[in-house]
Design an enzyme around this catalytic site. Structure first.
Site, mmCIF file in Angstrom:
data_model
loop_
_atom_site.group_PDB
_atom_site.id
_atom_site.type_symbol
_atom_site.label_atom_id
_atom_site.label_comp_id
_atom_site.label_asym_id
_atom_site.label_seq_id
_atom_site.Cartn_x
_atom_site.Cartn_y
_atom_site.Cartn_z
ATOM 1 N N HIS A 159 82.122 -18.187 42.964
ATOM 2 C CA HIS A 159 80.964 -19.039 42.569
ATOM 3 C C HIS A 159 80.602 -18.015 41.460
ATOM 4 C CE1 HIS A 159 81.434 -20.346 46.577
ATOM 5 N NE2 HIS A 159 80.865 -21.549 46.033
ATOM 6 N N GLU B 157 77.109 -14.169 45.948
ATOM 7 C CA GLU B 157 78.053 -15.679 45.468
ATOM 8 C C GLU B 157 76.607 -16.844 45.656
ATOM 9 O OE1 GLU B 157 81.805 -16.438 45.312
ATOM 10 O OE2 GLU B 157 82.472 -14.620 44.990
ATOM 11 N N LYS C 190 88.454 -23.489 45.638
ATOM 12 C CA LYS C 190 87.091 -24.051 45.136
ATOM 13 C C LYS C 190 86.246 -23.265 44.161
ATOM 14 C CE LYS C 190 82.018 -24.474 46.392
ATOM 15 N NZ LYS C 190 81.093 -24.361 47.304
#
Length: 296
Positions: free
Chosen positions: A140, A85, A167
């Site tokens: 991510h 990531e 996130k």
């Protein structure tokens, strides 16, 4: 917007929180960055432990965290970003869980980042909860931008996994990708019980990092000079000034302008404005990127 309290900082409050990463490879470099991050414009400090001295023992980790907290006076987020990531950590799942658990147990660490799709995520999240440390779940995609439904599903899955802040970071290849990330944020924020932190990386994603709060994102990342942790991170003072000027003036800065000339091509401006007119809740945004999740 849901909120998370971290050592006096409200994430999800009326203003965009500015987060700066400390990416130094040794205690001296981290200390120098911490001194820069002590500025009032910075709200939260992220210590990228994956970029720190490999094999650092528990005593060094504790000592470095204490120095960061003492120097900055800011809440501290500790992150071990894996290679899949975009980070430097290449250890085993057991090593990942052990390192994050150690960081979560430190008195000077207020939150830890946990990649929610990591094989060790369930036990890592549980250990942080036992330590009383907040968990920021993360995902991510450095290759592209998933579909609208996929991004909303990622944010929902992080909350279900036990994250107290969710996130999502993606890589846009056109202005529509950035607009879709903002739409996913607005869509999920209607039902989320945790704050959201969403960013589109690179030059094409600047609008998401400067005006994301208007769509439901609680914070933005900024760089200490050339020490950013993501592509095309804004300098911290630029981020503070532009985040304050995006949207309506605040009580803290009543003289800030209400408009912002967004970076990027005009198509990006139109795509973002479309959300403000009528796009909330729509599912007809073209799906590009990697709908199934992270390509790595």
């Amino acid at each position: 917007m849901a909120v998370l309290e971290l050592a006096g900082l409200t994430l999800g409050g009326p203003h965009t929180a500015i987060i700066v990463p400390l990416t130094g490879a040794d205690p001296g470099a981290v200390q120098a960055q911490a001194e820069m991050a002590s500025q009032p414009a910075v709200d939260l400090v992220e210590w990228r432990v994956d970029a720190f001295a490999p094999g650092a023992d528990d005593a060094l980790l504790a000592d470095t965290a204490r120095h960061i907290r003492t120097t900055t006076g800011k809440p501290l987020l500790a992150t071990v970003r894996t290679g899949s990531e975009g980070g430097h950590f290449t250890g085993s799942p057991e090593d990942y869980a052990r390192l994050v658990a150690t960081l979560a147990s430190l008195d000077d660490v207020d939150a830890v980042d946990v990649e929610y799709r990591h094989p060790a995520a369930p036990e890592t999240i549980a250990s942080a909860h036992r330590a009383g440390t907040a968990v920021i779940g993360s995902f991510h995609d450095f290759a592209g931008t998933p579909s609208l439904d996929a991004m909303v599903a990622h944010l929902e899955a992080m909350e279900q996994a036990g994250a107290q802040l969710c996130k999502l970071a993606v890589m846009p290849h056109n202005p529509e990708d950035t607009a879709r990330l903002l739409l996913a944020t607005a869509t999920r924020s209607r039902d989320a019980h945790t704050p959201l932190l969403t960013i589109a990386m690179g030059r094409l994603g600047l609008a998401s990092r400067l005006c994301g709060h208007d769509f439901g994102s609680c914070a933005s990342f900024a760089a200490l000079d050339d020490h950013g942790s993501a592509p095309a991170s804004c300098p911290w003072m630029t981020s503070r000034r532009r985040c304050r000027s995006c949207g309506t003036p605040s009580d803290e800065h009543p003289d800030t302008p209400t408009g912002l000339a967004l970076p990027g091509p005009p198509a990006a401006h139109a795509a973002v404005a479309e959300h403000g007119r009528a796009a909330v809740g729509r599912r007809d945004v073209p799906a590009t990127g990697h709908p199934g999740g992270h390509p790595h």
